[in-house]
Design an enzyme around this catalytic site. Structure first.
Site, mmCIF file in Angstrom:
data_model
loop_
_atom_site.group_PDB
_atom_site.id
_atom_site.type_symbol
_atom_site.label_atom_id
_atom_site.label_comp_id
_atom_site.label_asym_id
_atom_site.label_seq_id
_atom_site.Cartn_x
_atom_site.Cartn_y
_atom_site.Cartn_z
ATOM 1 N N PHE A 69 0.818 -1.220 0.000
ATOM 2 C CA PHE A 69 0.000 0.000 0.000
ATOM 3 C C PHE A 69 0.849 1.265 0.000
ATOM 4 O O PHE A 69 0.379 2.327 -0.386
ATOM 5 C CB PHE A 69 -0.933 0.013 1.233
ATOM 6 C CG PHE A 69 -0.244 0.450 2.509
ATOM 7 C CD1 PHE A 69 -0.064 1.793 2.807
ATOM 8 C CD2 PHE A 69 0.272 -0.486 3.397
ATOM 9 C CE1 PHE A 69 0.590 2.198 3.969
ATOM 10 C CE2 PHE A 69 0.924 -0.093 4.560
ATOM 11 C CZ PHE A 69 1.094 1.250 4.837
ATOM 12 N N LYS A 72 -1.154 -7.152 -9.183
ATOM 13 C CA LYS A 72 -2.115 -7.245 -8.060
ATOM 14 C C LYS A 72 -1.688 -6.185 -7.051
ATOM 15 O O LYS A 72 -0.851 -6.423 -6.196
ATOM 16 C CB LYS A 72 -2.057 -8.648 -7.451
ATOM 17 C CG LYS A 72 -3.339 -9.098 -6.740
ATOM 18 C CD LYS A 72 -3.822 -8.189 -5.639
ATOM 19 C CE LYS A 72 -3.042 -8.330 -4.357
ATOM 20 N NZ LYS A 72 -3.461 -7.309 -3.336
ATOM 21 N N GLU A 98 -4.971 -3.698 -1.977
ATOM 22 C CA GLU A 98 -6.415 -3.440 -1.957
ATOM 23 C C GLU A 98 -6.758 -2.181 -1.163
ATOM 24 O O GLU A 98 -7.888 -1.720 -1.176
ATOM 25 C CB GLU A 98 -7.170 -4.661 -1.413
ATOM 26 C CG GLU A 98 -6.858 -5.054 0.018
ATOM 27 C CD GLU A 98 -5.628 -5.962 0.169
ATOM 28 O OE1 GLU A 98 -4.632 -5.737 -0.531
ATOM 29 O OE2 GLU A 98 -5.672 -6.862 1.037
ATOM 30 N N ARG A 99 -5.762 -1.612 -0.456
ATOM 31 C CA ARG A 99 -6.047 -0.423 0.349
ATOM 32 C C ARG A 99 -6.070 0.856 -0.491
ATOM 33 O O ARG A 99 -6.750 1.801 -0.158
ATOM 34 C CB ARG A 99 -4.997 -0.258 1.443
ATOM 35 C CG ARG A 99 -4.820 -1.500 2.256
ATOM 36 C CD ARG A 99 -4.318 -1.189 3.647
ATOM 37 N NE ARG A 99 -3.900 -2.401 4.315
ATOM 38 C CZ ARG A 99 -4.717 -3.360 4.722
ATOM 39 N NH1 ARG A 99 -6.008 -3.250 4.529
ATOM 40 N NH2 ARG A 99 -4.262 -4.450 5.307
ATOM 41 N N CYS A 146 9.598 1.893 3.188
ATOM 42 C CA CYS A 146 10.505 0.781 3.511
ATOM 43 C C CYS A 146 11.928 1.300 3.694
ATOM 44 O O CYS A 146 12.792 0.595 4.188
ATOM 45 C CB CYS A 146 10.484 -0.255 2.416
ATOM 46 S SG CYS A 146 11.090 0.396 0.872
ATOM 47 N N GLU A 160 9.099 -4.069 13.076
ATOM 48 C CA GLU A 160 8.984 -3.004 12.083
ATOM 49 C C GLU A 160 7.689 -2.245 12.404
ATOM 50 O O GLU A 160 6.592 -2.775 12.219
ATOM 51 C CB GLU A 160 8.905 -3.572 10.666
ATOM 52 C CG GLU A 160 8.835 -2.465 9.630
ATOM 53 C CD GLU A 160 8.537 -2.941 8.213
ATOM 54 O OE1 GLU A 160 7.837 -3.937 8.036
ATOM 55 O OE2 GLU A 160 9.013 -2.263 7.282
#
Ligand code: NAD
Length: 499
Positions: free
Chosen positions: A149, A173, A176-177, A281, A382
């Site tokens: 996301f 893909k 979905e957020r 990240c 994390e």
């Protein structure tokens, strides 16, 4: 309410599944759309479209591919603001940050525009008498990208421009957020003249991911997301013989030596820890302060962290937006609490932050935690939120050992004015991407991006030369065009050697 659909074979489609997932506005906490979640059959339809398109796209000339890529580059460039608004609305990051992510993704498109140069093979003339050897690389087939996301435009752009330029067809893909950026990108590809079926988007959750991992017609999988899922993707997809690059989570340390300029280091620590609410990240989540004089730096960092303007990403005055979901906020707040319980000192506390007019938004303020030790949860986990943990260390070698003892190895940075210390650091750390007085050392598109250890499963980094290698396989041809009359006509059973 809008329903975000899939994009298969050149058009938006609802396909078969009617399952959906909510898409929130993180600044208000309200649902703003829903996204379809593909079934296994829907994924099969997308892969079949990509497989059919591969037949002709893999045979298209380099000139044709380059023209489409240049056209796509122009279209994305012209629509940066629109993309940034979509990203900001669903992710929550501030507009300037969203624009920056599209810009960095665009650099990979620009890299892929040079595909004729990148796919040049080797040629060796006269390796033996009358024999030449040459090599070239061919695309793999249908390749899949599964993305997180936190960079809904940039991370997919690490993958598909290079994959498509190499002659593969692609099934994305996205998270979905925040799925809407990918829907716009699909339309831009069509506008750029990319044939139907070369780029497809299936929205979904675990069901669609598993369908991609298991599908016999998917040749390779690029994944970016959290470490547990990255490990799972690598195991499951390699078990069915696929090529896999699975990039995982991170805990990035910035080591600050006593000879670093404190003002410079504090500005960069605050930017790298709280940019995008720490949901990068490559965010700095642990500052390793070396030497006895760390309090001055900590005071500067705390002051600057407290001054960060937090608000909706779409507001020009905001420097930091909300986090992605209510669950993410609860998790982050909970982890800050464990830090306190386990003996750390909360120097700046973002837990109680309320943004006027946005009381239900998923906001957490910048948080600085001092006196963190490596056994505490705030260090081990994390957090993926606006939390900077400060760890103390006595010298550069101890700091290097600390960085290396961490299971993640995505990025790290050192702040120093000593070339000798910086060189010792760059050679000593077991981390893939290193910054020297640069806190977020994301490599340019013509280098490859990737971490070490639990930050990457697989052996190839994304984009740059390793991306081209990942999405292609080599052929080596040994060739002779003999004068039949000149051949001595003998049968020779000994292993061929050159003469
Ligand atoms: P995530 O792992 O939850 O999700 C990533 C993708 O995997 C999404 O498309 C999601 O739908 C899918 N997914 C989630 N759970 C799944 C399951 N059980 N089975 C199959 N598929 C599943 O990650 P996220 O929360 O979207 O993103 C944040 C994470 O991504 C952080 O850990 C961050 O460090 C990492 N990340 C890493 C990099 C990198 O380059 N190393 C870059 C960006 C983000």
């Amino acid at each position: 309410m809008d329903t975000v659909q899939h994009w298969i074979a050149g058009r938006h489609t609802a396909a078969g599944s009617t399952r959906t997932s909510p898409v929130y506005d993180p600044a208000t906490g309200e649902q703003q759309a829903e996204v379809l979640l593909a079934s296994r059959d829907d994924v099969g339809t997308a892969v079949a479209a990509a497989r059919e398109a591969f037949t002709s796209w893999s045979q298209s000339s380099l000139s044709v591919r380059t023209k489409v890529l240049f056209a796509f580059r122009e279209l994305v460039n012209a629509r940066i603001d629109e993309l940034a608004e979509l990203i900001s609305a669903e992710h929550g990051k501030v507009l300037a940050d969203a624009r920056g992510e599209v810009q960095r993704g665009l650099e990979v498109v620009e890299f892929a525009c040079g595909i004729p140069q990148l796919l040049k093979g080797d040629y060796s003339d006269q390796v033996s008498n009358g024999i030449d050897v040459f090599s070239f690389r061919e695309p793999l087939g249908v390749v899949a990208g599964i993305t997180p996301f936190n960079f809904p435009a940039m991370v997919p752009m690490w993958m598909y421009p290079v994959a498509i330029a190499c002659g593969n067809t692609f099934v994305l893909k996205p998270s979905e957020r925040d799925p809407s950026a990918s829907a716009l990108v699909a339309r831009l590809w069509a506008e750029a003249g990319l044939p139907e079926g070369v780029f497809n988007v299936v929205n979904g959750d675990k069901e669609s991911v598993d369908a991609l991992l298991d599908h016999p017609d998917v040749a390779a999988v690029s994944f970016v997301g959290s470490t547990p899922i990255a490990r799972y993707i690598h195991e499951r997809a390699t078990a069915t013989g696929k090529r896999v690059q699975a990039l995982g989570g991170a805990k990035n340390h910035a080591v600050v030596l006593p000879d670093a300029d404190p003002e410079f280091a504090a500005n960069h620590l605050v930017s790298a820890a709280f940019g995008s609410a720490g949901e990068r990240c490559m965010a700095i989540s642990a500052a390793v302060v070396v030497g006895r004089d760390g309090d001055r730096l900590l005071d500067l960092v705390s002051k600057k962290a407290g001054e960060v303007r937090v608000g909706p990403g779409r507001d020009a005055g905001s420097e930091m937006g909300p986090v992605i979901t209510a669950q993410a906020r609860e998790r982050i707040v909970g982890l800050i609490g464990t830090g306190e319980q386990q003996g750390a000192r909360i120097a700046v506390d973002g837990r109680g932050l309320v943004v006027p007019g946005h009381e239900n938004g998923f906001f957490v303020g910048p948080t600085v935690i001092d006196q963190v030790t490596t056994s505490m949860d705030v260090y081990r986990e994390e957090i993926f939120g606006p939390v900077l943990s400060v760890v103390r260390s006595s010298d550069v070698d101890e700091a290097i050992a600390l960085v290396n003892a961490n299971p993640y190895g995505n990025g790290t940075a050192i702040f120093t004015s000593s070339g000798e210390a910086a060189r010792r650091f760059q050679r000593g750390v077991t981390v893939g991407m290193i910054g020297i007085n640069v806190p977020v050392p994301v490599p340019m598109a013509y280098y490859s991006f990737g971490g070490w250890k639990d930050s990457l499963f697989g052996d190839k980094h994304v984009h740059g030369p390793e991306g081209v290698a990942f999405y292609t396989r080599a052929k080596v041809v040994t060739s002779r065009w003999p004068h039949v009359e000149a051949d001595d006509g003998r049968v020779q059973l000994a292993f061929p050697t050159s003469s």
